[in-house]
Design an enzyme around this catalytic site. Structure first.
Site, PDB file in Angstrom:
ATOM      1  N   GLY A  11       4.210  -7.063 -17.492  1.00 17.01           N
ATOM      2  CA  GLY A  11       4.527  -7.412 -16.039  1.00 17.01           C
ATOM      3  C   GLY A  11       3.310  -7.063 -15.239  1.00 17.01           C
ATOM      4  O   GLY A  11       2.915  -6.080 -15.246  1.00 17.01           O
ATOM      5  N   VAL A  24     -15.148  -3.603 -14.712  1.00 16.44           N
ATOM      6  CA  VAL A  24     -16.462  -4.501 -14.716  1.00 16.44           C
ATOM      7  C   VAL A  24     -17.593  -3.830 -13.919  1.00 16.44           C
ATOM      8  O   VAL A  24     -18.720  -3.815 -14.437  1.00 16.44           O
ATOM      9  CB  VAL A  24     -16.152  -5.746 -13.811  1.00 16.44           C
ATOM     10  CG1 VAL A  24     -17.486  -6.742 -13.891  1.00 16.44           C
ATOM     11  CG2 VAL A  24     -14.912  -6.584 -14.873  1.00 16.44           C
ATOM     12  N   ARG A  25     -17.484  -3.135 -12.829  1.00 19.07           N
ATOM     13  CA  ARG A  25     -18.608  -2.760 -12.193  1.00 19.07           C
ATOM     14  C   ARG A  25     -18.923  -1.283 -12.686  1.00 19.07           C
ATOM     15  O   ARG A  25     -20.371  -1.041 -12.488  1.00 19.07           O
ATOM     16  CB  ARG A  25     -18.116  -2.659 -10.566  1.00 19.07           C
ATOM     17  CG  ARG A  25     -18.061  -3.835  -9.899  1.00 19.07           C
ATOM     18  CD  ARG A  25     -18.172  -3.913  -8.527  1.00 19.07           C
ATOM     19  NE  ARG A  25     -18.093  -5.417  -8.181  1.00 19.07           N
ATOM     20  CZ  ARG A  25     -17.790  -5.931  -6.798  1.00 19.07           C
ATOM     21  NH1 ARG A  25     -17.684  -4.926  -5.780  1.00 19.07           N
ATOM     22  NH2 ARG A  25     -17.713  -7.099  -6.595  1.00 19.07           N
ATOM     23  N   ARG A  72       3.193 -12.745 -22.480  1.00 25.69           N
ATOM     24  CA  ARG A  72       3.835 -12.191 -23.552  1.00 25.69           C
ATOM     25  C   ARG A  72       3.587 -12.925 -24.930  1.00 25.69           C
ATOM     26  O   ARG A  72       3.683 -13.996 -25.151  1.00 25.69           O
ATOM     27  CB  ARG A  72       5.478 -12.063 -23.490  1.00 25.69           C
ATOM     28  CG  ARG A  72       6.041 -11.606 -22.111  1.00 25.69           C
ATOM     29  CD  ARG A  72       7.212 -10.660 -21.945  1.00 25.69           C
ATOM     30  NE  ARG A  72       7.514 -10.535 -20.612  1.00 25.69           N
ATOM     31  CZ  ARG A  72       7.383  -9.306 -20.011  1.00 25.69           C
ATOM     32  NH1 ARG A  72       6.441  -8.443 -20.586  1.00 25.69           N
ATOM     33  NH2 ARG A  72       7.758  -9.005 -18.957  1.00 25.69           N
ATOM     34  N   ASP A 103       4.005   0.382 -21.132  1.00 35.33           N
ATOM     35  CA  ASP A 103       4.116   0.956 -22.406  1.00 35.33           C
ATOM     36  C   ASP A 103       4.020  -0.095 -23.611  1.00 35.33           C
ATOM     37  O   ASP A 103       3.427   0.287 -24.856  1.00 35.33           O
ATOM     38  CB  ASP A 103       5.487   1.778 -22.586  1.00 35.33           C
ATOM     39  CG  ASP A 103       6.720   0.981 -22.247  1.00 35.33           C
ATOM     40  OD1 ASP A 103       6.528  -0.131 -21.834  1.00 35.33           O
ATOM     41  OD2 ASP A 103       7.604   1.597 -22.154  1.00 35.33           O
ATOM     42  N   THR A 125       2.158  -0.327 -14.154  1.00 35.20           N
ATOM     43  CA  THR A 125       3.624  -0.859 -14.117  1.00 35.20           C
ATOM     44  C   THR A 125       4.227  -0.411 -12.728  1.00 35.20           C
ATOM     45  O   THR A 125       4.249   0.527 -12.660  1.00 35.20           O
ATOM     46  CB  THR A 125       4.347  -0.772 -15.364  1.00 35.20           C
ATOM     47  OG1 THR A 125       5.695  -1.106 -15.058  1.00 35.20           O
ATOM     48  CG2 THR A 125       4.332   0.852 -15.696  1.00 35.20           C
ATOM     49  N   ASP A 127       6.987  -0.041 -12.549  1.00 32.09           N
ATOM     50  CA  ASP A 127       8.343   0.711 -13.122  1.00 32.09           C
ATOM     51  C   ASP A 127       7.930   2.453 -12.865  1.00 32.09           C
ATOM     52  O   ASP A 127       8.783   3.220 -12.877  1.00 32.09           O
ATOM     53  CB  ASP A 127       8.952   0.545 -14.256  1.00 32.09           C
ATOM     54  CG  ASP A 127       9.409  -1.127 -14.495  1.00 32.09           C
ATOM     55  OD1 ASP A 127       9.537  -1.632 -13.396  1.00 32.09           O
ATOM     56  OD2 ASP A 127       9.238  -1.527 -15.559  1.00 32.09           O
ATOM     57  N   ASP A 129       7.170   4.112 -15.131  1.00 33.44           N
ATOM     58  CA  ASP A 129       7.863   4.803 -16.244  1.00 33.44           C
ATOM     59  C   ASP A 129       6.929   5.198 -17.630  1.00 33.44           C
ATOM     60  O   ASP A 129       7.502   5.783 -18.621  1.00 33.44           O
ATOM     61  CB  ASP A 129       8.981   3.777 -16.805  1.00 33.44           C
ATOM     62  CG  ASP A 129       8.438   2.571 -17.360  1.00 33.44           C
ATOM     63  OD1 ASP A 129       7.045   2.092 -17.158  1.00 33.44           O
ATOM     64  OD2 ASP A 129       9.318   1.744 -17.796  1.00 33.44           O
ATOM     65  N   MET A 169      14.227  -3.274  -9.150  1.00 33.32           N
ATOM     66  CA  MET A 169      13.838  -3.436 -10.669  1.00 33.32           C
ATOM     67  C   MET A 169      13.286  -2.012 -11.082  1.00 33.32           C
ATOM     68  O   MET A 169      13.844  -1.099 -10.267  1.00 33.32           O
ATOM     69  CB  MET A 169      12.076  -4.233 -10.709  1.00 33.32           C
ATOM     70  CG  MET A 169      12.763  -5.835 -10.544  1.00 33.32           C
ATOM     71  SD  MET A 169      11.082  -6.460 -10.983  1.00 33.32           S
ATOM     72  CE  MET A 169      11.664  -8.036 -11.006  1.00 33.32           C
ATOM     73  N   ARG A 171      13.337  -1.829 -14.922  1.00 27.90           N
ATOM     74  CA  ARG A 171      13.759  -1.862 -16.244  1.00 27.90           C
ATOM     75  C   ARG A 171      14.656  -0.773 -16.666  1.00 27.90           C
ATOM     76  O   ARG A 171      15.857  -0.864 -15.796  1.00 27.90           O
ATOM     77  CB  ARG A 171      12.540  -1.836 -17.229  1.00 27.90           C
ATOM     78  CG  ARG A 171      12.735  -2.581 -18.508  1.00 27.90           C
ATOM     79  CD  ARG A 171      11.624  -2.623 -19.454  1.00 27.90           C
ATOM     80  NE  ARG A 171      10.597  -3.419 -18.922  1.00 27.90           N
ATOM     81  CZ  ARG A 171      10.533  -4.782 -19.245  1.00 27.90           C
ATOM     82  NH1 ARG A 171      11.238  -5.301 -19.839  1.00 27.90           N
ATOM     83  NH2 ARG A 171       9.353  -5.310 -18.754  1.00 27.90           N
ATOM     84  N   GLU A 187      22.250   5.647   1.932  1.00 35.32           N
ATOM     85  CA  GLU A 187      23.355   6.316   1.787  1.00 35.32           C
ATOM     86  C   GLU A 187      23.652   6.640   0.247  1.00 35.32           C
ATOM     87  O   GLU A 187      24.144   7.988  -0.066  1.00 35.32           O
ATOM     88  CB  GLU A 187      24.620   5.586   2.375  1.00 35.32           C
ATOM     89  CG  GLU A 187      24.692   5.735   4.067  1.00 35.32           C
ATOM     90  CD  GLU A 187      23.675   5.019   4.621  1.00 35.32           C
ATOM     91  OE1 GLU A 187      23.104   4.106   4.266  1.00 35.32           O
ATOM     92  OE2 GLU A 187      23.269   5.762   5.591  1.00 35.32           O
ATOM     93  N   ARG A 255      27.919  -6.962   0.874  1.00 35.33           N
ATOM     94  CA  ARG A 255      27.053  -8.049   0.593  1.00 35.33           C
ATOM     95  C   ARG A 255      26.083  -7.421  -0.261  1.00 35.33           C
ATOM     96  O   ARG A 255      25.896  -6.293  -0.353  1.00 35.33           O
ATOM     97  CB  ARG A 255      26.180  -8.505   1.682  1.00 35.33           C
ATOM     98  CG  ARG A 255      26.863  -9.507   3.072  1.00 35.33           C
ATOM     99  CD  ARG A 255      27.435 -10.600   2.174  1.00 35.33           C
ATOM    100  NE  ARG A 255      27.954 -11.312   3.504  1.00 35.33           N
ATOM    101  CZ  ARG A 255      29.262 -11.612   3.768  1.00 35.33           C
ATOM    102  NH1 ARG A 255      29.964 -10.476   3.063  1.00 35.33           N
ATOM    103  NH2 ARG A 255      29.532 -12.226   4.678  1.00 35.33           N
TER     104      ARG A 255
END
Ligand code: F6P
Length: 332
Positions: A11, A24-25, A72, A103, A125, A127, A129, A169, A171, A187, A255
């Protein structure tokens, strides 16, 4: 070493471009030729190399996404796919590879390292994680995006005196939910790492109401499926189940907002640009020093290299102090 390659995989995360720029630099600084691999491991299997000059990465430090694209690959995990990837790297004269991702990306890097390719990883990432690093590139931008969304939702929640369930998000992890929930003054925060009782969530909303809180924001990490004592067997869209449950139990108008991929885009924050620049540069320096099979991470504000296998076998823990604190502050 004369030539290195860089790829982004998994991702995308805001700050990946800043990391590519740094690679690159820094390569140019050490008089190394740099090439980019398009579409991550897919491009490695299909020989999609492009020459990258310092000017190729001009004007990208502020851009979200990845100029090298991400994909992927079904082929790379197979022995044939990996053999082709190694062959393509050798044919292109690449002597070191920087992989930028999460990972899954590092697992791929591990295979290449075992096949004799010099590989160093940069954690990126949203996440956050990946263990053995306090930080992954992209996380700060995402948390800020979620906080911005919560702030906007709060306006309408206050006006209409409603309960809002906001799914974020992450995962299987709750880092985004915890950080954004604390910063957004939610809350209630629900994360996969902590089993929760939906009845308690409802009680918290009701006791908040008695304290004069006519609206409430519940932040739910997407990985929270079936993690409740009260409502087991929830499917993936747990935010909708939670919304229904809260509505039925408390009678409050409720909602649900699923933030989705908006969390992956946007200009990287200064923190993400700085982390990406430091970690990207360090990855090249490690390759120069002869390291392989390592990722560069940030541990207690210091850059640290850790072998992929060590980082991959551990699960990164969420900070439960955050969880406790957000609930203490929200329940008064
Ligand atoms: O790993 C980043 C991430 O955005 C997760 O938070 C989410 O679960 C997943 O990727 C979504 O993947 P995709 O973009 O392939 O739907």
């Amino acid at each position: 070493m004369r030539k290195i390659a860089v790829l982004t995989s998994g991702g995308d995360a805001p700050g990946m471009n800043a990391a590519i720029r740094a690679v690159v630099r820094t390569a140019e600084y050490y008089k190394l030729e740099a090439v980019g691999v398009m579409r991550g491991y897919h491009g490695l299997v299909h020989n999609e190399f492009i020459r990258l000059h310092p000017r190729s990465v001009a004007d990208v430090i502020q851009r979200g996404g990845t100029i090298l694209k991400s994909a992927r690959s079904n082929e790379f995990p197979t022995p044939e796919g990996q053999a082709r990837a190694v062959e393509n790297l050798n044919d292109a004269g690449v002597e070191g590879l920087v992989i930028i991702g999460g990972d899954g990306t590092f697992r791929g890097g591990m295979r290449l390292h075992e096949a004799g390719v010099s590989v160093v990883g940069v954690p990126a990432t949203i996440d956050n994680d990946i263990s053995c690093t306090d930080y992954s590139v992209g996380f700060d931008t995402t948390v800020n995006t979620v906080v911005d969304a919560i702030t906007k939702i709060r306006d309408t929640a206050t006006s209409h005196e409603r309960i809002y369930v906001v799914e974020v998000m992450g995962r299987h992890s709750g880092h985004i939910a915890l950080w954004a929930g604390l910063a957004g003054g939610a809350e209630t925060v629900l994360v996969p790492e902590v089993e929760a009782d939906l009845d308690e969530v409802c009680q918290r909303i009701e006791s908040g109401y008695r304290l004069g809180k006519a609206h409430s924001i519940v932040v739910v990490a997407e990985g929270v499926g079936g993690n409740f004592q009260t409502a087991r067997n929830m499917d993936e869209s747990s935010a909708f189940h939670i919304g229904d449950y809260v509505k039925k139990k408390t009678g409050f108008e409720t909602r649900v907002t699923v933030l989705g991929h908006i969390q992956r885009g946007g200009n990287p924050t200064a923190q993400d640009r700085i982390m990406a620049s430091r970690l990207g540069a360090e990855a090249v320096e490690l390759l120069e020093k002869g390291y392989s099979g390592h990722m560069v991470g940030m541990v207690h504000a210091k850059i640290k290299a850790t072998p992929f296998d060590e980082a991959l076998k551990q699960q990164k823990q969420v900070d439960l102090d955050f969880y406790r604190l957000s609930h203490i502050l929200a329940s008064q």
